[in-house]
Structure formats: C-alpha cells, structure tokens
Design a protein around this motif. Structure first.
Motif, PDB file in Angstrom:
ATOM      1  N   ILE A   1       0.861  -1.182   0.000  1.00 23.97           N
ATOM      2  CA  ILE A   1       0.000   0.000   0.000  1.00 23.97           C
ATOM      3  C   ILE A   1       0.896   1.231   0.000  1.00 23.97           C
ATOM      4  N   TYR A   2       0.565   2.198  -0.847  1.00 25.61           N
ATOM      5  CA  TYR A   2       1.370   3.410  -0.987  1.00 25.61           C
ATOM      6  C   TYR A   2       0.477   4.634  -0.889  1.00 25.61           C
ATOM      7  N   VAL A   3       1.139   5.775  -0.599  1.00 23.20           N
ATOM      8  CA  VAL A   3       0.526   7.088  -0.760  1.00 23.20           C
ATOM      9  C   VAL A   3       1.541   7.963  -1.489  1.00 23.20           C
ATOM     10  N   GLU A   4       1.043   9.002  -2.120  1.00 19.14           N
ATOM     11  CA  GLU A   4       1.933   9.944  -2.790  1.00 19.14           C
ATOM     12  C   GLU A   4       2.133  11.154  -1.880  1.00 19.14           C
TER      13      GLU A   4
ATOM     14  N   THR B   1       6.930  16.298  -2.219  1.00 25.51           N
ATOM     15  CA  THR B   1       8.346  16.574  -1.903  1.00 25.51           C
ATOM     16  C   THR B   1       8.777  17.948  -2.385  1.00 25.51           C
ATOM     17  N   GLY B   2       7.989  18.569  -3.258  1.00 30.66           N
ATOM     18  CA  GLY B   2       8.296  19.889  -3.789  1.00 30.66           C
ATOM     19  C   GLY B   2       7.094  20.428  -4.528  1.00 30.66           C
ATOM     20  N   GLU B   3       7.302  21.538  -5.237  1.00 25.83           N
ATOM     21  CA  GLU B   3       6.201  22.132  -5.983  1.00 25.83           C
ATOM     22  C   GLU B   3       5.761  21.178  -7.084  1.00 25.83           C
ATOM     23  N   GLN B   4       4.534  20.638  -6.887  1.00 33.07           N
ATOM     24  CA  GLN B   4       3.957  19.691  -7.830  1.00 33.07           C
ATOM     25  C   GLN B   4       4.845  18.464  -8.041  1.00 33.07           C
ATOM     26  N   GLN B   5       5.597  18.126  -7.018  1.00 34.36           N
ATOM     27  CA  GLN B   5       6.433  16.936  -7.095  1.00 34.36           C
ATOM     28  C   GLN B   5       6.018  15.973  -5.956  1.00 34.36           C
ATOM     29  N   PHE B   6       5.847  14.705  -6.317  1.00 33.57           N
ATOM     30  CA  PHE B   6       5.370  13.706  -5.346  1.00 33.57           C
ATOM     31  C   PHE B   6       6.187  12.432  -5.482  1.00 33.57           C
ATOM     32  N   GLU B   7       6.310  11.729  -4.390  1.00 34.86           N
ATOM     33  CA  GLU B   7       6.938  10.421  -4.423  1.00 34.86           C
ATOM     34  C   GLU B   7       6.065   9.408  -3.681  1.00 34.86           C
ATOM     35  N   LYS B   8       6.095   8.186  -4.168  1.00 33.55           N
ATOM     36  CA  LYS B   8       5.304   7.139  -3.526  1.00 33.55           C
ATOM     37  C   LYS B   8       6.052   6.595  -2.328  1.00 33.55           C
ATOM     38  N   ARG B   9       5.303   6.462  -1.225  1.00 31.60           N
ATOM     39  CA  ARG B   9       5.879   5.890  -0.015  1.00 31.60           C
ATOM     40  C   ARG B   9       4.978   4.753   0.471  1.00 31.60           C
TER      41      ARG B   9
END
Length: 261
Positions: A219-222, A225-233
């Motif tokens: 299971i992940y969420v986004e 991390t920055g302006e319009q920047q996302f990472e899956k965790r």
C-alpha cells in the motif's frame, strides 16, 4: 340453556323450601303439644335446613352463571390476572367473543398483551458477513426513527445460531437490552437502527482511504516533496471505518498526501 336450567332449579328449591317450612311449623306445634317425639320433629327440622341449603346453592349457581362469581367466592372464576405490571399494548378479543382457558388440548385465548415499557428489547438483523465479528456483551448505540437527536445505550444479549434467507442474503437475528431509558416514551414496534463499535482509535494519524494506492500486496501514498512533485511511499495501515484509515508507519503528520481522483 344453562341459565334457564339454573333459574328453574332455583324455583324448585324455593318451592321445596316453602313446603318444608310449612311442614316444620305444623310438626313444631305437634311437638309442643307432645303429640310427636323429639326424634320425629328433628327429621322435619333437618329436611327444612337441607332445603334452605339447596336454595342457597341454587342462588350461588345462578349468580355464578350470570356474573361469573358467587356470593361465597372471594374472587371471580373469570378474572384473569396479569403476571407483570405494565402497559396494555393490545386487547385482541372484543366483548361477546368466546374465550377458552389453556389446557392440555388447547393453548387458550390471548386476551391482552402487556409489556413493561421500562424493560425494552431491541431486535435487529445482521448480515452473515458481519455476524462473526459480534459477541454477547458488546455495547450498542440505538437510534429510534421516531425520536430525533437522541441515542440509547444497549447491551447485546442474543445472537441467533441460525440464519434466515431474506431476498437472497442470510440474516442473523440479534437482541439487545436497552438501558437508561429515563422518562422517554418508546412505543413497542418502533423502527430503530443499532450501531455496534467493533473497535476504535483515538488521536491517531489517518488519511482518507480513497487516497491509498494498492499495488500487489503493498500500500502506498503519494507524498509531496516539492512544488507539484510527489513520491510514492509505502505505508502500513491499521483500523478503517470505510472513510478514514489509520496509518501505523510510513509517513508523519507533517507530510502532505496527494488526493487521488
């Protein structure tokens, strides 16, 4: 017919009483004049007393047939006493209808339904997919449709061991004893719903369940991390109420989670 026979029996008894009275008075004069012995006079005296008792018995029988109680009885034979004190909910019989007492061959006629309105039972049904989560003694919150803005506490007392097929689904009956009714008048037969808290969490990190991303067995969420920047965790989830879900690890309260469309 029974009433007519009882009236005729009373008339005959009174006639016999009058005959024995006249004969007793006549024999009493003869006894006073010492024409007959005391034993002969006693026989006529006993006959008169027996006739008086027959009249009394006939009167009691007639009164019993007419009113359901005789003069000598302390209570009526047709009086039906309730086994509890409470409110009369229904009287299914009307005046003039025939009623039968319970016996070995007949269950009898129900003449009234009475309930203690301070000792109410909630009856409901639970789907087979949820019944396995229930156990006796669990707390319920009852919402009565006719009473707005109030809930009542109840304790689960019964879970049916057998389910019933209703429109293609298996339903199990449950019963719960309601508590702390106070002065509120809850009428028998009201529709009501019960909420059962299976488990709860207070003051924990949670996100909307719709924002989760499921990939295989993870299971992940986004997370932003920055302006319009996302990472899956990857996250580990806990309890869910269908809308919000507990997050046990993977993100912190300071992280911003992307809403999924």
């Amino acid at each position: 017919v029974t009433l007519s026979n009882a009236e005729a029996a009373l008339k005959q008894a009174k006639t016999r009483l009058e005959e024995t009275r006249l004969e007793k008075e006549r024999r009493e004069k003869l006894f006073n004049e010492r024409v007959i012995s005391e034993s002969d006079f006693s026989n006529y005296l006993f006959e008169h007393q027996r006739a008086a008792e027959e009249v009394e018995a006939a009167e009691n029988n007639l009164q019993l047939i007419r009113e359901g109680v005789s003069k000598k009885q302390t209570q009526t034979t047709t009086l039906v006493k309730a086994t509890i004190s409470g409110m009369i909910l229904d009287v299914p019989v009307k005046e003039g209808e025939q009623v039968i007492q319970s016996n070995n061959f007949n269950s009898g006629t129900t003449i009234a339904f009475i309930a203690d309105m301070n000792d109410l039972i909630f009856e409901g049904k639970v789907d087979e997919s949820e019944v396995g989560k229930l156990r006796e003694g669990m707390d319920l919150q009852i919402t009565v449709g006719a009473i707005e803005g109030r809930t009542y506490d109840a304790k689960l007392e019964y879970i049916s061991p057998k389910g019933m097929d209703e429109e293609g689904t298996i339903q199990f009956e449950i019963k719960a004893a309601m508590k702390d009714l106070d002065s509120a008048l809850i009428r028998a037969g009201y529709s009501a719903n019960a909420d059962i808290i299976l488990d709860s969490r207070d003051s924990v990190l949670a996100v909307l369940e719709r924002d989760l991303i499921f990939e295989k067995d993870k299971i992940y969420v986004e997370v932003e991390t920055g302006e319009q920047q996302f990472e899956k965790r990857e996250v580990i989830t806990g309890l869910s109420d269908g809308i919000n879900i507990e997050i046990l690890s993977g993100i912190s309260a300071e992280d911003r989670v992307k809403a999924q469309e």
